[in-house]
Design a protein around this motif. Structure first.
Motif, PDB file in Angstrom:
ATOM      1  N   LEU A 139      -7.515   8.505   8.702  1.00  0.00           N
ATOM      2  CA  LEU A 139      -6.855   7.461   8.120  1.00  0.00           C
ATOM      3  C   LEU A 139      -6.595   6.181   9.037  1.00  0.00           C
ATOM      4  CD1 LEU A 139      -3.995   8.898   5.840  1.00  0.00           C
ATOM      5  CD2 LEU A 139      -5.977   7.247   5.215  1.00  0.00           C
ATOM      6  N   VAL A 140      -6.261   6.669  10.261  1.00  0.00           N
ATOM      7  CA  VAL A 140      -6.055   5.534  11.313  1.00  0.00           C
ATOM      8  C   VAL A 140      -7.095   4.917  11.567  1.00  0.00           C
ATOM      9  CG1 VAL A 140      -5.494   5.380  13.614  1.00  0.00           C
ATOM     10  CG2 VAL A 140      -3.933   7.060  12.320  1.00  0.00           C
ATOM     11  N   LYS A 141      -8.372   5.532  11.875  1.00  0.00           N
ATOM     12  CA  LYS A 141      -9.498   4.763  11.968  1.00  0.00           C
ATOM     13  C   LYS A 141      -9.982   3.861  10.882  1.00  0.00           C
ATOM     14  CE  LYS A 141     -12.845   7.267  14.478  1.00  0.00           C
ATOM     15  NZ  LYS A 141     -13.586   8.321  14.388  1.00  0.00           N
ATOM     16  N   LEU A 142      -9.564   4.259   9.607  1.00  0.00           N
ATOM     17  CA  LEU A 142      -9.963   3.583   8.407  1.00  0.00           C
ATOM     18  C   LEU A 142      -8.995   2.397   8.203  1.00  0.00           C
ATOM     19  CD1 LEU A 142     -12.027   3.917   5.885  1.00  0.00           C
ATOM     20  CD2 LEU A 142     -10.134   5.286   4.808  1.00  0.00           C
ATOM     21  N   ILE A 143      -7.836   2.578   8.544  1.00  0.00           N
ATOM     22  CA  ILE A 143      -7.072   1.385   8.378  1.00  0.00           C
ATOM     23  C   ILE A 143      -7.181   0.609   9.421  1.00  0.00           C
ATOM     24  CG2 ILE A 143      -4.674   0.699   8.511  1.00  0.00           C
ATOM     25  CD1 ILE A 143      -3.744   3.659   7.265  1.00  0.00           C
ATOM     26  N   ARG A 144      -7.466   0.875  10.651  1.00  0.00           N
ATOM     27  CA  ARG A 144      -7.919  -0.002  11.695  1.00  0.00           C
ATOM     28  C   ARG A 144      -8.973  -0.950  11.468  1.00  0.00           C
ATOM     29  NH1 ARG A 144     -11.710  -0.050  15.495  1.00  0.00           N
ATOM     30  NH2 ARG A 144     -11.288  -1.415  17.246  1.00  0.00           N
ATOM     31  N   THR A 145      -9.980  -0.357  10.656  1.00  0.00           N
ATOM     32  CA  THR A 145     -11.116  -1.165  10.466  1.00  0.00           C
ATOM     33  C   THR A 145     -10.767  -2.387   9.405  1.00  0.00           C
ATOM     34  OG1 THR A 145     -12.735   0.811  10.716  1.00  0.00           O
ATOM     35  CG2 THR A 145     -13.326  -1.275   9.590  1.00  0.00           C
ATOM     36  N   LEU A 146      -9.845  -1.762   8.363  1.00  0.00           N
ATOM     37  CA  LEU A 146      -9.358  -2.811   7.498  1.00  0.00           C
ATOM     38  C   LEU A 146      -8.418  -4.033   8.017  1.00  0.00           C
ATOM     39  CD1 LEU A 146      -8.414   0.091   4.656  1.00  0.00           C
ATOM     40  CD2 LEU A 146     -10.162  -1.354   4.302  1.00  0.00           C
ATOM     41  N   GLN A 147      -7.793  -3.512   8.956  1.00  0.00           N
ATOM     42  CA  GLN A 147      -6.798  -4.504   9.625  1.00  0.00           C
ATOM     43  C   GLN A 147      -7.834  -5.385  10.267  1.00  0.00           C
ATOM     44  OE1 GLN A 147      -3.344  -2.823  11.330  1.00  0.00           O
ATOM     45  NE2 GLN A 147      -3.768  -3.804  13.172  1.00  0.00           N
ATOM     46  N   ASN A 149     -10.909  -6.282   9.554  1.00  0.00           N
ATOM     47  CA  ASN A 149     -11.618  -7.123   8.476  1.00  0.00           C
ATOM     48  C   ASN A 149     -10.582  -7.949   7.797  1.00  0.00           C
ATOM     49  OD1 ASN A 149     -13.736  -5.831   9.314  1.00  0.00           O
ATOM     50  ND2 ASN A 149     -14.105  -4.498   7.653  1.00  0.00           N
ATOM     51  N   GLY A 150      -9.282  -7.816   8.282  1.00  0.00           N
ATOM     52  CA  GLY A 150      -8.493  -8.639   7.322  1.00  0.00           C
ATOM     53  C   GLY A 150      -8.023  -8.150   5.996  1.00  0.00           C
ATOM     54  N   ASP A 151      -8.318  -6.931   5.533  1.00  0.00           N
ATOM     55  CA  ASP A 151      -8.321  -6.502   4.271  1.00  0.00           C
ATOM     56  C   ASP A 151      -6.863  -5.870   3.955  1.00  0.00           C
ATOM     57  OD1 ASP A 151     -10.661  -7.222   3.399  1.00  0.00           O
ATOM     58  OD2 ASP A 151     -11.641  -5.681   4.279  1.00  0.00           O
ATOM     59  N   ILE A 152      -6.298  -5.466   5.104  1.00  0.00           N
ATOM     60  CA  ILE A 152      -4.772  -4.917   4.952  1.00  0.00           C
ATOM     61  C   ILE A 152      -3.887  -5.503   5.919  1.00  0.00           C
ATOM     62  CG2 ILE A 152      -5.048  -3.149   6.714  1.00  0.00           C
ATOM     63  CD1 ILE A 152      -3.960  -1.104   4.777  1.00  0.00           C
ATOM     64  N   PRO A 153      -2.641  -5.497   5.506  1.00  0.00           N
ATOM     65  CA  PRO A 153      -1.651  -6.413   6.494  1.00  0.00           C
ATOM     66  C   PRO A 153      -1.586  -5.606   7.809  1.00  0.00           C
ATOM     67  CG  PRO A 153      -0.471  -5.841   4.382  1.00  0.00           C
ATOM     68  CD  PRO A 153      -1.932  -5.196   4.155  1.00  0.00           C
ATOM     69  N   LEU A 154      -1.046  -6.300   8.829  1.00  0.00           N
ATOM     70  CA  LEU A 154      -0.989  -5.716  10.210  1.00  0.00           C
ATOM     71  C   LEU A 154       0.093  -4.372  10.012  1.00  0.00           C
ATOM     72  CD1 LEU A 154      -1.653  -6.425  12.905  1.00  0.00           C
ATOM     73  CD2 LEU A 154       0.679  -7.390  13.201  1.00  0.00           C
ATOM     74  N   MET A 157       0.796   0.678  13.926  1.00  0.00           N
ATOM     75  CA  MET A 157       0.506   2.062  14.221  1.00  0.00           C
ATOM     76  C   MET A 157       0.077   2.316  15.896  1.00  0.00           C
ATOM     77  SD  MET A 157      -3.014   2.305  11.816  1.00  0.00           S
ATOM     78  CE  MET A 157      -4.028   1.043  12.508  1.00  0.00           C
ATOM     79  N   CYS A 158      -0.016   3.596  16.052  1.00  0.00           N
ATOM     80  CA  CYS A 158       0.025   3.905  17.679  1.00  0.00           C
ATOM     81  C   CYS A 158      -1.313   3.063  18.273  1.00  0.00           C
ATOM     82  CB  CYS A 158      -0.229   5.615  17.800  1.00  0.00           C
ATOM     83  SG  CYS A 158       1.356   6.241  17.469  1.00  0.00           S
ATOM     84  N   ILE A 159      -2.239   3.191  17.340  1.00  0.00           N
ATOM     85  CA  ILE A 159      -3.761   3.010  18.050  1.00  0.00           C
ATOM     86  C   ILE A 159      -3.806   1.432  18.375  1.00  0.00           C
ATOM     87  CG2 ILE A 159      -4.609   2.171  15.562  1.00  0.00           C
ATOM     88  CD1 ILE A 159      -6.686   4.035  18.454  1.00  0.00           C
ATOM     89  N   THR A 160      -2.827   0.409  18.129  1.00  0.00           N
ATOM     90  CA  THR A 160      -2.792  -0.798  18.337  1.00  0.00           C
ATOM     91  C   THR A 160      -1.313  -1.195  19.233  1.00  0.00           C
ATOM     92  OG1 THR A 160      -1.861  -1.552  16.212  1.00  0.00           O
ATOM     93  CG2 THR A 160      -4.310  -1.517  16.599  1.00  0.00           C
ATOM     94  N   CYS A 161      -0.828   0.026  19.676  1.00  0.00           N
ATOM     95  CA  CYS A 161       0.464  -0.109  20.386  1.00  0.00           C
ATOM     96  C   CYS A 161       0.339  -0.231  21.937  1.00  0.00           C
ATOM     97  CB  CYS A 161       1.467   0.974  20.027  1.00  0.00           C
ATOM     98  SG  CYS A 161       2.991   1.085  20.792  1.00  0.00           S
ATOM     99  N   ARG A 162       1.198  -1.209  22.376  1.00  0.00           N
ATOM    100  CA  ARG A 162       1.025  -1.079  23.884  1.00  0.00           C
ATOM    101  C   ARG A 162       1.392   0.132  24.582  1.00  0.00           C
ATOM    102  NH1 ARG A 162       5.068  -3.037  27.388  1.00  0.00           N
ATOM    103  NH2 ARG A 162       7.025  -3.349  26.428  1.00  0.00           N
ATOM    104  N   HIS A 163       2.196   0.639  23.992  1.00  0.00           N
ATOM    105  CA  HIS A 163       2.761   2.093  24.482  1.00  0.00           C
ATOM    106  C   HIS A 163       1.802   3.280  24.519  1.00  0.00           C
ATOM    107  CE1 HIS A 163       6.383   0.080  24.905  1.00  0.00           C
ATOM    108  NE2 HIS A 163       6.694  -0.084  23.869  1.00  0.00           N
ATOM    109  N   PHE A 164       0.649   3.148  23.655  1.00  0.00           N
ATOM    110  CA  PHE A 164      -0.253   4.116  23.427  1.00  0.00           C
ATOM    111  C   PHE A 164      -1.175   4.440  24.462  1.00  0.00           C
ATOM    112  CE2 PHE A 164      -3.790   5.700  20.722  1.00  0.00           C
ATOM    113  CZ  PHE A 164      -3.490   6.895  20.733  1.00  0.00           C
ATOM    114  N   ARG A 165      -1.170   5.807  25.122  1.00  0.00           N
ATOM    115  CA  ARG A 165      -2.035   6.073  26.188  1.00  0.00           C
ATOM    116  C   ARG A 165      -2.960   7.080  25.710  1.00  0.00           C
ATOM    117  NH1 ARG A 165       0.535   2.371  27.289  1.00  0.00           N
ATOM    118  NH2 ARG A 165       1.712   2.204  29.207  1.00  0.00           N
ATOM    119  N   PRO A 166      -4.230   6.877  24.749  1.00  0.00           N
ATOM    120  CA  PRO A 166      -4.942   7.977  24.187  1.00  0.00           C
ATOM    121  C   PRO A 166      -5.779   8.860  25.135  1.00  0.00           C
ATOM    122  CG  PRO A 166      -6.063   5.910  24.149  1.00  0.00           C
ATOM    123  CD  PRO A 166      -4.752   5.546  24.734  1.00  0.00           C
ATOM    124  N   ASN A 167      -5.691  10.384  25.034  1.00  0.00           N
ATOM    125  CA  ASN A 167      -6.390  11.161  25.569  1.00  0.00           C
ATOM    126  C   ASN A 167      -6.049  10.985  27.058  1.00  0.00           C
ATOM    127  OD1 ASN A 167      -7.698  12.083  23.649  1.00  0.00           O
ATOM    128  ND2 ASN A 167      -9.255  10.326  23.698  1.00  0.00           N
TER     129      ASN A 167
END
Ligand code: SF4
Length: 221
Positions: A139-147, A149-154, A157-167
């Motif tokens: 869902l995170v991946k899907l919503i990121r793409t929609l975001q 593409n401008g198809d969903i409001p901002l 999410m963690c994935i676009t957060c400046r505090h996020f350190r993946p893996n």
């Protein structure tokens, strides 16, 4: 035999989309039903939920962005919520900045709006814990793409957060939140975090690459 089904099946992306559309229709009808009995519109109900998830309040522009509506539309909607005694406007330090908060009645109604999609929550709970975590990651991946593409409001999410350190770690909790300084796993990924702060584009790209790098490991496990 597989080739026969390839020939007679619609592309998988179309079937998944069809399933999502069906769920979306039920959600919409439940929201109208719930909103009608509560005396608000579905968008007003959504605004109440957003305000409930931001106890410190939200500026009108932030609320408009989260709902994907224009500032004048958000302003009309907020005025209506204020007139119904569900929200209140608080002046900020800067006299021109107004923060929106819920009233006690607004809190109660917001709690009820959160119950509108409960029927879907029960279905999600029927999935195994590992399936729920995998679903949330997708869902995170899907919503990121929609975001993008401008198809969903901002979304906050963690994935676009400046505090996020993946893996950043090994083991079942590979990610790290620098805001609370703690590791977490895919099952903890947030779609609407009150503490989220949008990262700059370079950081978002780098984080995305690090996040999806784990897909190969997940596929192999
Ligand atoms: S602050 Fe919130 S959105 Fe940002 S990484 Fe931590 S949990 Fe995720």
């Amino acid at each position: 035999m597989v080739a026969i089904f390839d020939a007679i099946s619609e592309p998988i992306a179309r079937r998944i989309t069809g399933g999502l559309v069906r769920i979306g229709l039920v959600l919409k009808s439940r929201a109208w039903k719930g909103a009608g009995s509560a005396g608000v519109t579905p968008t007003q109900g959504q605004a109440l939920s957003m305000l409930r998830e931001a106890p410190a309040g939200l500026h009108l522009s932030a609320l408009a962005k989260l709902l994907g509506v224009s500032a004048p539309t958000a302003s009309d909607m907020v005025n209506s919520l204020v007139a119904k005694g569900l929200a209140r406007k608080e002046a900020g330090t800067d006299k021109r900045s107004i923060t929106l908060k819920l009233t006690t009645d607004g809190e109660a109604l917001a709690a009820r709006t959160m119950e509108w999609p409960d029927f879907l929550g029960s279905a999600v709970e029927a999935l195994a814990p590992a399936e729920q975590a995998a679903f949330l990651r997708m869902l995170v991946k899907l919503i990121r793409t929609l975001q993008i593409n401008g198809d969903i409001p901002l979304q906050r999410m963690c994935i676009t957060c400046r505090h996020f350190r993946p893996n950043a770690h090994d083991g079942p909790n590979p990610h790290h939140c620098a805001f609370v300084d703690a590791p977490f796993g895919d099952r903890h990924l947030r779609l609407n975090c009150a503490e989220q702060e949008e990262a700059d584009d370079e950081t978002k790209d780098a984080n995305w690459q690090r996040f999806v790098a784990r897909d190969a490991i997940i596929a192999a496990s």
